[in-house]
Design an enzyme around this catalytic site. Structure first.
Site, PDB file in Angstrom:
ATOM      1  N   ASP A 127       2.446  -5.318   3.470  1.00 52.12           N
ATOM      2  CA  ASP A 127       1.256  -4.244   2.933  1.00 52.12           C
ATOM      3  C   ASP A 127      -0.045  -4.656   3.648  1.00 52.12           C
ATOM      4  OD1 ASP A 127       3.537  -3.162   1.739  1.00 52.12           O
ATOM      5  OD2 ASP A 127       3.328  -3.712  -0.020  1.00 52.12           O
ATOM      6  N   ILE A 128      -0.863  -3.757   3.535  1.00 52.09           N
ATOM      7  CA  ILE A 128      -2.404  -3.898   4.106  1.00 52.09           C
ATOM      8  C   ILE A 128      -3.095  -4.861   3.016  1.00 52.09           C
ATOM      9  CG2 ILE A 128      -3.302  -2.065   2.714  1.00 52.09           C
ATOM     10  CD1 ILE A 128      -5.173  -1.286   5.142  1.00 52.09           C
TER      11      ILE A 128
END
Length: 241
Positions: free
Chosen positions: A111-112
């Site tokens: 995920d970011i």
């Protein structure tokens, strides 16, 4: 394959330099002078020569990257910087030959806002040995949570957690409590936001998530966030077995 793409991937020359060298007559294919940089050839049977030297394929590429927060695991994106952007920014300073950026596959995405180990390769079969669900490759995460982690959660994670909008329980996961709100977690799946959703299903919230291991490959502690290196032959062989 395009001539300029092949030479740029396997020599220090850029595509612009390849075009100039073609015009100068410095590149041949099977002994004949190359006509244009964009011409195609068969890399399995044709011989490309640059300034009298055969241009040989460098082989497959394998990388590990220490991903910082704020970057997404994609080859390109219109809104956010990507892990490929990190490679492009630092590539010219690290290796004698340019990385085959256009051919790199990201092995297991993050995920970011998740940091840690990201693997990349040009070898699709090697990628498959890690990411295919039937391979059951364990990924290790360091987790920090908003609320204290109960020791009993280790049993629940081992039995499987029912995630929202999922039909089946998660596969057995190994939880090791390290402190009041700190733990390590090994999972063999890669469901969307899985670690965060597992803790959310147990009335807790992940505040920090870091992947330190994929299968037998552990993130190099000497790599600072945003930095990367080639995998060693022994690391490549570990996941190939």
């Amino acid at each position: 394959m395009r001539l300029d793409k092949y030479i740029a991937a396997n020599t220090p020359r850029s595509r612009a330099e390849v075009s100039k060298l073609v015009r100068q007559g410095a590149i041949t294919v099977n002994g004949a002078r190359a006509i244009k940089a964009s011409q195609h050839f068969d890399e399995r049977g044709d011989t490309v020569m640059l300034l009298g030297e055969t241009v040989k394929a460098l082989g497959e590429t394998y990388l590990m990257l220490h991903k910082p927060a704020g970057y997404i695991c994609a080859n390109s994106d219109a809104e956010h910087p990507t892990v490929i952007d990190l490679l492009i920014a630092r590539d010219s300073k690290k290796f004698a030959h340019p990385l085959p950026i256009e051919h790199l596959q990201i092995v297991g995405r993050l995920d970011i806002d998740t940091t840690g180990l990201v693997l990349m390769t040009t070898n699709g079969d090697w990628n498959h040995t890690i990411t295919a669900p039937n391979k059951k490759c364990l990924k290790g995460y360091s987790v920090e949570t908003a609320e204290p982690i109960d020791e009993s959660l280790a049993v629940k994670f081992l039995e499987g957690i029912q995630l929202n909008n999922e039909k089946h329980l998660t596969k057995p996961a190994i939880l090791r409590v390290l402190g009041n709100t700190r733990c390590e977690l090994d999972i063999s799946e890669g469901k969307y936001h899985q670690v965060k959703r597992m803790f959310a299903a147990c009335n807790n919230r992940v505040t920090s998530l870091h992947r330190y291991r994929i299968g037998p490959i552990t993130l190099d502690t000497h790599l600072e966030e945003g930095d990367f290196r080639l995998l060693t032959p022994s690391e490549i062989a570990l996941n190939a077995s």
